[in-house]
Design a protein around this motif. Structure first.
Motif, PDB file in Angstrom:
ATOM      1  N   ASP A   1       0.851  -1.197   0.000  1.00  0.00           N
ATOM      2  CA  ASP A   1       0.000   0.000   0.000  1.00  0.00           C
ATOM      3  C   ASP A   1       0.883   1.242   0.000  1.00  0.00           C
ATOM      4  O   ASP A   1       1.608   1.504   0.955  1.00  0.00           O
ATOM      5  CB  ASP A   1      -0.890  -0.007   1.249  1.00  0.00           C
ATOM      6  CG  ASP A   1      -1.950   1.089   1.217  1.00  0.00           C
ATOM      7  OD1 ASP A   1      -1.837   2.018   0.397  1.00  0.00           O
ATOM      8  OD2 ASP A   1      -2.888   1.021   2.024  1.00  0.00           O
ATOM      9  N   GLY A   2       0.815   2.023  -1.093  1.00  0.00           N
ATOM     10  CA  GLY A   2       1.722   3.156  -1.246  1.00  0.00           C
ATOM     11  C   GLY A   2       3.095   2.624  -1.603  1.00  0.00           C
ATOM     12  O   GLY A   2       4.030   2.685  -0.799  1.00  0.00           O
ATOM     13  N   VAL A   3       3.252   2.108  -2.816  1.00  0.00           N
ATOM     14  CA  VAL A   3       4.369   1.239  -3.162  1.00  0.00           C
ATOM     15  C   VAL A   3       5.626   2.033  -3.501  1.00  0.00           C
ATOM     16  O   VAL A   3       5.623   2.895  -4.381  1.00  0.00           O
ATOM     17  CB  VAL A   3       3.999   0.333  -4.354  1.00  0.00           C
ATOM     18  CG1 VAL A   3       5.101  -0.698  -4.591  1.00  0.00           C
ATOM     19  CG2 VAL A   3       2.665  -0.356  -4.101  1.00  0.00           C
TER      20      VAL A   3
ATOM     21  N   LEU B   1      -0.466  17.152   1.956  1.00  0.00           N
ATOM     22  CA  LEU B   1      -0.788  16.498   0.697  1.00  0.00           C
ATOM     23  C   LEU B   1      -0.888  14.972   0.816  1.00  0.00           C
ATOM     24  O   LEU B   1      -1.444  14.315  -0.065  1.00  0.00           O
ATOM     25  CB  LEU B   1       0.265  16.852  -0.361  1.00  0.00           C
ATOM     26  CG  LEU B   1       0.238  18.305  -0.864  1.00  0.00           C
ATOM     27  CD1 LEU B   1       1.474  18.588  -1.714  1.00  0.00           C
ATOM     28  CD2 LEU B   1      -1.035  18.579  -1.659  1.00  0.00           C
ATOM     29  N   TYR B   2      -0.374  14.404   1.897  1.00  0.00           N
ATOM     30  CA  TYR B   2      -0.438  12.950   2.061  1.00  0.00           C
ATOM     31  C   TYR B   2      -1.884  12.458   2.068  1.00  0.00           C
ATOM     32  O   TYR B   2      -2.181  11.377   1.567  1.00  0.00           O
ATOM     33  CB  TYR B   2       0.239  12.531   3.368  1.00  0.00           C
ATOM     34  CG  TYR B   2       1.723  12.299   3.274  1.00  0.00           C
ATOM     35  CD1 TYR B   2       2.275  11.064   3.601  1.00  0.00           C
ATOM     36  CD2 TYR B   2       2.591  13.299   2.863  1.00  0.00           C
ATOM     37  CE1 TYR B   2       3.639  10.837   3.528  1.00  0.00           C
ATOM     38  CE2 TYR B   2       3.948  13.091   2.788  1.00  0.00           C
ATOM     39  CZ  TYR B   2       4.480  11.864   3.115  1.00  0.00           C
ATOM     40  OH  TYR B   2       5.828  11.646   3.038  1.00  0.00           O
ATOM     41  N   SER B   3      -2.762  13.223   2.664  1.00  0.00           N
ATOM     42  CA  SER B   3      -4.163  12.827   2.775  1.00  0.00           C
ATOM     43  C   SER B   3      -5.005  13.635   1.794  1.00  0.00           C
ATOM     44  O   SER B   3      -4.949  14.867   1.798  1.00  0.00           O
ATOM     45  CB  SER B   3      -4.663  13.066   4.206  1.00  0.00           C
ATOM     46  OG  SER B   3      -6.071  13.055   4.263  1.00  0.00           O
ATOM     47  N   ALA B   4      -5.797  12.944   0.984  1.00  0.00           N
ATOM     48  CA  ALA B   4      -6.655  13.657   0.034  1.00  0.00           C
ATOM     49  C   ALA B   4      -7.668  14.532   0.768  1.00  0.00           C
ATOM     50  O   ALA B   4      -7.979  15.643   0.323  1.00  0.00           O
ATOM     51  CB  ALA B   4      -7.382  12.649  -0.858  1.00  0.00           C
TER      52      ALA B   4
ATOM     53  N   LEU C   1      -1.229  -4.512  -5.208  1.00  0.00           N
ATOM     54  CA  LEU C   1      -0.600  -3.204  -5.090  1.00  0.00           C
ATOM     55  C   LEU C   1      -1.677  -2.129  -5.075  1.00  0.00           C
ATOM     56  O   LEU C   1      -2.574  -2.139  -5.921  1.00  0.00           O
ATOM     57  CB  LEU C   1       0.369  -2.960  -6.255  1.00  0.00           C
ATOM     58  CG  LEU C   1       1.767  -3.584  -6.175  1.00  0.00           C
ATOM     59  CD1 LEU C   1       1.703  -5.081  -5.940  1.00  0.00           C
ATOM     60  CD2 LEU C   1       2.568  -3.276  -7.436  1.00  0.00           C
ATOM     61  N   LEU C   2      -1.589  -1.214  -4.117  1.00  0.00           N
ATOM     62  CA  LEU C   2      -2.598  -0.181  -3.927  1.00  0.00           C
ATOM     63  C   LEU C   2      -1.960   1.196  -4.042  1.00  0.00           C
ATOM     64  O   LEU C   2      -0.944   1.470  -3.402  1.00  0.00           O
ATOM     65  CB  LEU C   2      -3.249  -0.328  -2.549  1.00  0.00           C
ATOM     66  CG  LEU C   2      -3.883  -1.692  -2.239  1.00  0.00           C
ATOM     67  CD1 LEU C   2      -4.298  -1.764  -0.774  1.00  0.00           C
ATOM     68  CD2 LEU C   2      -5.072  -1.944  -3.143  1.00  0.00           C
ATOM     69  N   SER C   3      -2.575   2.067  -4.849  1.00  0.00           N
ATOM     70  CA  SER C   3      -2.039   3.416  -5.059  1.00  0.00           C
ATOM     71  C   SER C   3      -3.152   4.444  -4.999  1.00  0.00           C
ATOM     72  O   SER C   3      -4.279   4.194  -5.447  1.00  0.00           O
ATOM     73  CB  SER C   3      -1.346   3.531  -6.423  1.00  0.00           C
ATOM     74  OG  SER C   3      -0.247   2.666  -6.533  1.00  0.00           O
ATOM     75  N   GLY C   4      -2.805   5.617  -4.488  1.00  0.00           N
ATOM     76  CA  GLY C   4      -3.686   6.769  -4.559  1.00  0.00           C
ATOM     77  C   GLY C   4      -3.207   7.692  -5.658  1.00  0.00           C
ATOM     78  O   GLY C   4      -2.022   8.019  -5.728  1.00  0.00           O
ATOM     79  N   ALA C   5      -4.114   8.113  -6.522  1.00  0.00           N
ATOM     80  CA  ALA C   5      -3.715   8.958  -7.651  1.00  0.00           C
ATOM     81  C   ALA C   5      -3.146  10.290  -7.189  1.00  0.00           C
ATOM     82  O   ALA C   5      -2.396  10.932  -7.935  1.00  0.00           O
ATOM     83  CB  ALA C   5      -4.914   9.190  -8.570  1.00  0.00           C
TER      84      ALA C   5
ATOM     85  N   HIS D   1      -1.940   9.105   0.102  1.00  0.00           N
ATOM     86  CA  HIS D   1      -0.972   8.119   0.565  1.00  0.00           C
ATOM     87  C   HIS D   1      -1.634   7.193   1.580  1.00  0.00           C
ATOM     88  O   HIS D   1      -1.824   7.556   2.731  1.00  0.00           O
ATOM     89  CB  HIS D   1       0.214   8.851   1.200  1.00  0.00           C
ATOM     90  CG  HIS D   1       1.391   7.968   1.489  1.00  0.00           C
ATOM     91  ND1 HIS D   1       2.066   7.279   0.508  1.00  0.00           N
ATOM     92  CD2 HIS D   1       2.021   7.681   2.653  1.00  0.00           C
ATOM     93  CE1 HIS D   1       3.074   6.621   1.051  1.00  0.00           C
ATOM     94  NE2 HIS D   1       3.061   6.834   2.352  1.00  0.00           N
ATOM     95  N   GLY D   2      -2.014   5.994   1.140  1.00  0.00           N
ATOM     96  CA  GLY D   2      -2.649   5.033   2.024  1.00  0.00           C
ATOM     97  C   GLY D   2      -4.066   4.723   1.597  1.00  0.00           C
ATOM     98  O   GLY D   2      -4.932   5.591   1.612  1.00  0.00           O
ATOM     99  N   ILE D   3      -4.320   3.466   1.218  1.00  0.00           N
ATOM    100  CA  ILE D   3      -5.604   3.056   0.637  1.00  0.00           C
ATOM    101  C   ILE D   3      -6.335   2.058   1.517  1.00  0.00           C
ATOM    102  O   ILE D   3      -7.559   2.014   1.537  1.00  0.00           O
ATOM    103  CB  ILE D   3      -5.364   2.418  -0.750  1.00  0.00           C
ATOM    104  CG1 ILE D   3      -4.622   3.382  -1.667  1.00  0.00           C
ATOM    105  CG2 ILE D   3      -6.673   1.975  -1.378  1.00  0.00           C
ATOM    106  CD1 ILE D   3      -5.318   4.693  -1.891  1.00  0.00           C
TER     107      ILE D   3
END
Length: 479
Positions: free
Chosen positions: A209-211, A295-298, A400-404, A434-436
């Motif tokens: 998560d957040g690769v 910016l880490y958190s939407a 694998l998990l990503s935040g746009a 960052h973190g899904i």
């Protein structure tokens, strides 16, 4: 940090580099423990592991292990090992994930949280926070870090990702698990990949998560941070309420950055936490560090236009209040700064080329200043460089998990990692940072993946995670 992050010859070529694991130590004695972040009693134990795996009979260090047992007595025999981020965060620092992320998984599996060597309850390597007061200049802060590092007597060369991976294997053997599932977040994805390459037979599946990409140099993340900020500015301009409230947002940000870059801004205001008088200097590093952290958190990012505009108007209290959030939530469980430096200076600093430094400085609002400061600190530590190894394939199934909107490990980093993981599934959440794993339906998807890692995950529900509204005034987000 809250950020911050190795595959291509043959799998066997890596194994000699990581010395064979020593025979498993006896199962550690377990005790019931009550730790901050968890309401229930958990099972804690301490395992002695070699400080230097090249000298297995030499000194040892105590590794703290927290076990959250499965809710059902008929638990499966392949638990989930949780690897926290940083580097410098401990498993005991992230206990809230037991409910936020693993509430469904834990129905049938034990959750094992390890305090990486040098973090948390595994001999935390840190500096005294009292040495870093808000009235210090950036130069004085740097000097304080230098004094702290000079006073460390621990053999920092032993605190590498490779040795942390060996520690994980010792825990697996000591607890008697044949195979394990590994969940890593942020830097924990680097550690998870290192473990999967060193001990492939022990890994049933991976959730990253957040690769962090194999070639990613953690401090040089200016391009990713700038992309996240630019996206936020574009989204504000496209939102009628945000555009009306902050029509000159980019200009105001640039003006603030220029002003603080010339001279720190002296602040005299009521402390947002205590209402006591507060005197501090808003330095360039503090300003940029807070912007990057937001910016880490939407969700948090939707407050940033309000924070920037308020500061531009001379009302710094909201910005200072947000800057305090990290310290308020961290308590005694913040990132172990010395361990962070030990890893970065041995594994990332040696790969910082002049070209990369120039690109990082040119393509980022961060301006490369952090990287320059890091380089000076790393020079003083004089740690031996960990040799770069070409990444080898990871054959275990991986999610694998990503935040746009992620400013440190955006989707492009996961795509780079997936090129060396043939059985990887990559899910991208459009409205996440960052973190899904804790968002929306993600906890359910984790359970479905772990129950059958070979089956494709149906992730349409992740599209239902909405974008938050922008904060327009002091009252909060607009309806």
């Amino acid at each position: 940090m809250k950020l911050k992050h190795c595959l291509a010859a043959s799998l066997l070529s890596l194994l000699p580099a990581l010395a064979p694991a020593a025979l498993a130590a006896p199962a550690p004695t377990t005790r019931i423990c009550h730790l901050p972040g968890a309401e229930e009693g958990l099972r804690c134990s301490t395992l002695a592991v070699p400080l230097d795996y090249q000298q297995a009979s030499g000194p040892t260090l105590p590794l703290h292990i927290t076990v959250a047992p499965a809710f059902r007595e008929s638990a499966r025999h392949d638990p989930v090992f949780v690897l926290a981020g940083g580097p410098g965060q401990a498993g005991s620092d992230v206990l809230p994930v037991l409910h936020a992320v693993f509430r469904r998984v834990r129905a049938t599996r034990d959750i094992i949280l390890i305090d990486q060597r040098g973090t948390g309850l595994s001999g935390k390597l840190d500096c005294d926070e009292k040495e870093f007061s808000d009235d210090l200049s950036d130069e004085q802060q740097i000097a304080a870090v230098r004094r702290c590092l000079a006073g460390i007597r621990a053999p920092l060369a032993a605190y590498t990702t490779d040795n942390a991976a060996r520690d994980i294997e010792q825990v697996r053997l000591a607890l008697g698990y044949k195979t394990i599932n590994v969940w890593g977040a942020s830097y924990g994805t680097r550690l998870a990949q290192a473990y999967a390459r060193a001990f492939p037979a022990a890994v049933r599946s991976l959730v990253l998560d957040g690769v962090a990409a194999p070639d990613q140099i953690i401090p040089a993340g200016g391009r990713d941070g700038q992309a996240a900020l630019d996206t936020l500015f574009r989204q504000c301009a496209a939102d009628p309420a945000c555009q009306q409230a902050y029509p000159a947002l980019r200009t105001e940000f640039a003006s603030l950055l220029s002003k603080i870059g010339e001279h720190p801004v002296p602040l005299n205001l009521a402390n947002p936490r205590t209402a006591e008088p507060l005197q501090m200097s808003m330095t360039k590093e503090r300003f940029l560090g807070t912007v990057h952290n937001v910016l880490y958190s939407a969700l948090d990012g939707r407050r940033l236009p309000f924070l920037i505009h308020s500061a531009w108007q001379g009302r710094w209290a909201p910005f200072v209040a947000r800057r305090n959030v990290g310290a308020d939530l961290a308590g005694e469980g913040g990132v172990a700064l010395v361990l962070h430096m030990a890893v970065i200076c041995a594994e990332d600093y040696p790969r910082l080329t002049p070209q990369l430094l120039a690109e990082d400085a040119h393509n980022s609002f961060l301006g490369g200043s952090r990287v320059g400061q890091l380089m000076e600190q790393c020079k003083s530590l004089k740690l031996p460089a960990v040799p770069w190894r070409a990444p080898t394939p990871i054959l275990a199934p991986a999610l694998l998990l990503s935040g746009a909107l992620d400013p440190v490990t955006p989707p492009r980093r996961a795509e780079a990692a997936a090129r060396h993981i043939p059985k990887a599934q990559h899910l991208v959440v459009a409205n996440a940072g960052h973190g899904i794993s804790s968002l929306g339906c993600a906890p359910r998807l984790l359970r479905e993946f772990l129950d059958n890692p070979a089956r494709p995950v149906s992730a349409a529900c992740l599209k239902e995670i909405p974008a938050a509204n922008f904060q327009i005034g002091s009252a909060g987000p607009h309806p």
